[in-house]
Design a protein around this motif. Structure first.
Motif, short mmCIF file in Angstrom:
data_model
loop_
_atom_site.label_atom_id
_atom_site.label_comp_id
_atom_site.label_asym_id
_atom_site.label_seq_id
_atom_site.Cartn_x
_atom_site.Cartn_y
_atom_site.Cartn_z
N LEU A 182 0.83 -1.21 0.00
CA LEU A 182 0.00 0.00 0.00
C LEU A 182 0.86 1.25 0.00
N LEU A 183 0.59 2.14 -0.97
CA LEU A 183 1.17 3.48 -0.95
C LEU A 183 0.07 4.46 -0.56
N VAL A 184 0.39 5.35 0.36
CA VAL A 184 -0.58 6.35 0.79
C VAL A 184 -0.09 7.74 0.38
N ASP A 185 -0.95 8.48 -0.32
CA ASP A 185 -0.69 9.88 -0.65
C ASP A 185 -1.17 10.70 0.55
N GLY A 186 -0.22 11.13 1.36
CA GLY A 186 -0.58 11.78 2.62
C GLY A 186 -0.51 13.30 2.57
N ALA A 187 -0.42 13.86 1.35
CA ALA A 187 -0.21 15.31 1.22
C ALA A 187 -1.22 16.12 2.03
N GLN A 188 -2.48 15.69 2.02
CA GLN A 188 -3.52 16.48 2.69
C GLN A 188 -3.73 16.05 4.14
N ALA A 189 -3.02 15.02 4.58
CA ALA A 189 -3.24 14.53 5.94
C ALA A 189 -2.23 15.12 6.92
N VAL A 190 -0.96 15.17 6.53
CA VAL A 190 0.10 15.52 7.48
C VAL A 190 -0.08 16.85 8.22
N PRO A 191 -0.67 17.89 7.60
CA PRO A 191 -0.80 19.12 8.39
C PRO A 191 -1.99 19.09 9.35
N HIS A 192 -2.87 18.11 9.22
CA HIS A 192 -4.16 18.19 9.93
C HIS A 192 -4.35 17.16 11.04
N GLN A 193 -3.66 16.06 10.96
CA GLN A 193 -3.90 15.02 11.95
C GLN A 193 -2.61 14.25 12.20
#
Lengths: 147, 415
Positions: free
Chosen positions: B206-217
């Motif tokens: 599994l590859l996760v695109d975390g661009a929108q996650a890291v600043p928020h949670q």
């Protein structure tokens, strides 16, 4: 920068009630225009009588500027000869892109599009219909086309 | 300075946070800037700007190369940034933290270095219906190179991707699952941990695109159990041009280098090159050193505020904005997943998003309009584009008021 300059009455009116909206069937030529930045898509169909665009329609979806520009364009070019349309295209292009270009008197209602030049990111919206019309005219003169 | 915010547990002083970001004080078209486009790129606090400035002023030299003092200082700062990133996402070791240009490059690296040598014709790459183009196109490229097939697990009308649907699309040919942690266009938070499990059950990574996650949670790659996690600095208050690929060490070891050059080698002769160890094997050429320094400062900043407090603040804003926007006549929310990050996409009857963007801009309100690099998502919802407001740690309740006010103005213009 004044919004009223961009969204003039004429623009809002033509956006709300676009003129010559639809498709001609049969048509002598057609073209699709697409602005991927905002997702606008226009389709232009036209009939030719020799060098003259005897009738044309546009349809599609777009922002107020692209729809109003298409509507105003269709009204303006209907019945005009290719070279007159080319001349008009040149004038519109100058008005849209040159901040201090004078607005030619023969533009009539099309002069309403001049407000776009203070909003550089919206110039493509206003010019989409015109490029689509150009493509339709080019298609019509392409000898390999059978339309 | 801004690291010394003193707050009681339930208190979050958005005004004070707002003051940490110098750009937010400027005006746009004679109006105070209201920046609601953080999902496209967030702004930088003064501490990040100062850290980059300090690096450029006092410490810059090339890294991993010189014996001189500056080179050692630059190397120390660069590697300290890597350690900071490791801690922030709880990677196993700094060997698992590869600096890239951003999320897009991180995903391309995995597609070309992990996937390309392994994929056979007919193998499958499973994405989801809500992916950003950056998590679609690299897979299409590698599929074209290998004969593999790209598939997408569906979402429902709310923009929710269920584990059941993902599981149902995984079969013995599925070699890679790639999904967003948080959707940039809809705000949906995906059940990444559960997706990792169903992928691993069938032998896929599994590859996760975390661009929108890291600043928020809080992101804990060990707890998520994903194999690759990609993100960008500029969406988390750091500089542009630098991002991260966190990868499982075992997989990174097996992968061939992606680009060749300096720093990624141990010895070079014209017959044979010995590649450097992890993570340097994947960092050919002089890296974005000041970017890494800025990213580390951004992490310091986030942790000084507290990621949980930021999250709670943004969730309060999301709730408030959702309530207020739902009351705007003719407004449709696009993306109504129960678990959402602070992103609100919407359309308004009779006003094209592009017109909305221009009118809001004239009011000083910056939102994103368009397809958000997620054309399949727009297609699914049957809209050419949406308007999107996105929030960050510095967003205030008054910014949402300004948005609502500007929307009323748009209605006025369009009658």
């Amino acid at each position: 920068m004044d919004l009223k300059d961009l969204y003039r009455e004429v623009i809002l009116d033509h956006n709300k009630s676009p003129r010559l909206f639809g498709r001609l069937d049969p048509a002598d030529s057609s073209a699709d225009g697409h602005n991927p930045l905002c997702g606008d898509r226009l389709h232009v169909t036209l009939r030719l009588d020799g060098e003259r665009v005897s009738d044309l329609r546009f349809d599609g979806k777009g922002c107020a500027i692209s729809v109003a520009s298409a509507s105003l364009m269709c009204e303006a070019v209907k019945g005009k000869r290719r070279e007159e349309i080319a001349h008009l295209f040149g004038e519109i292009h100058a008005v849209l892109t040159h901040h201090d270009a004078p607005i030619p008197e023969d533009l009539g209602k099309l002069a309403a599009l001049a407000g776009v030049r203070d909003f550089p990111v919206r110039v493509k919206c206003a010019s989409l219909a015109w490029h689509t019309l150009n493509a339709a005219l080019a298609n019509a003169s392409d000898p390999v086309k059978t339309e | 300075m801004n690291a010394k915010l003193e707050m009681t547990p339930n208190e979050y002083d958005a005004e004070r946070v707002w003051r940490d970001f110098p750009i937010l004080r400027r005006e746009v078209h004679g109006r105070p800037l209201v920046y609601l486009d953080s999902a496209a790129s967030s702004q930088r606090p003064a501490s990040v700007i100062a850290a980059v400035d300090r690096y450029e002023t006092f410490h810059h030299a090339n890294v991993h190369r010189g014996v001189h003092q500056l080179s050692q200082e630059a190397t120390d700062l660069f590697e300290r940034a890597r350690a900071r990133v490791r801690g922030y996402v709880n990677a196993g070791s700094t060997r698992e933290v590869v600096f890239t240009r951003g999320t897009t490059e991180s995903i391309n690296l995995v597609a070309q270095s992990y996937a390309r040598p392994r994929l056979q014709p007919g193998d499958e790459i499973l994405l989801t219906a809500l992916e950003h183009h950056a998590n679609i196109v690299p897979w299409q490229l590698v599929a074209a190179q290998t004969g593999a097939v790209v598939k997408a697990a569906p979402m429902d009308r709310r923009g929710v991707v269920s584990v059941t649907d993902v599981a149902a699309h995984i079969n013995e040919r599925t070699k890679i699952v790639a999904c967003a942690h948080v959707s940039n266009a809809l705000g949906t938070v995906l059940p990444v941990r559960e997706i990792a499990q169903v992928a691993h059950d069938r032998g896929a990574v599994l590859l996760v695109d975390g661009a929108q996650a890291v600043p928020h949670q809080r992101v804990d790659v060990a707890a998520l159990d994903c194999d690759f996690y990609a993100f960008s600095s500029h969406k988390m208050y750091g500089p542009t041009g630098i991002g991260v690929l966190v990868g499982r060490e075992r997989l990174l070891e097996e992968m061939p280098p992606w680009q060749g050059g300096g720093d990624m080698i141990l010895t070079v002769s014209f017959e044979k090159t010995t590649f450097n160890t992890l993570p340097y094997k994947f960092e050919a050429g002089t890296p974005n050193i000041s970017g890494a320094v800025g990213l580390a400062a951004a992490i310091d900043y986030i942790e000084s505020l507290g990621l949980q407090k930021i999250h709670a603040h943004e969730q309060r804003l999301l709730e408030s904005a959702t309530r207020q926007l739902a009351a705007v006549p003719g407004l449709d929310l696009i993306g109504t997943a129960p678990d959402k990050a602070a992103v609100i996409s919407f359309t308004i009857d009779g006003i094209h998003p592009h017109d909305l963007g221009t009118i809001l801009d004239a009011e000083g309100v910056a939102i994103r309009t368009g397809h958000h690099c997620a054309m399949p998502v727009m297609e699914f919802f049957g809209v050419p584009a949406t308007a999107r407001a996105s929030f960050a740690c510095y967003t205030r309740e008054s910014d949402i008021d300004a948005l609502v006010h500007a929307l009323a103005k748009a209605r006025e213009v369009f009658g």
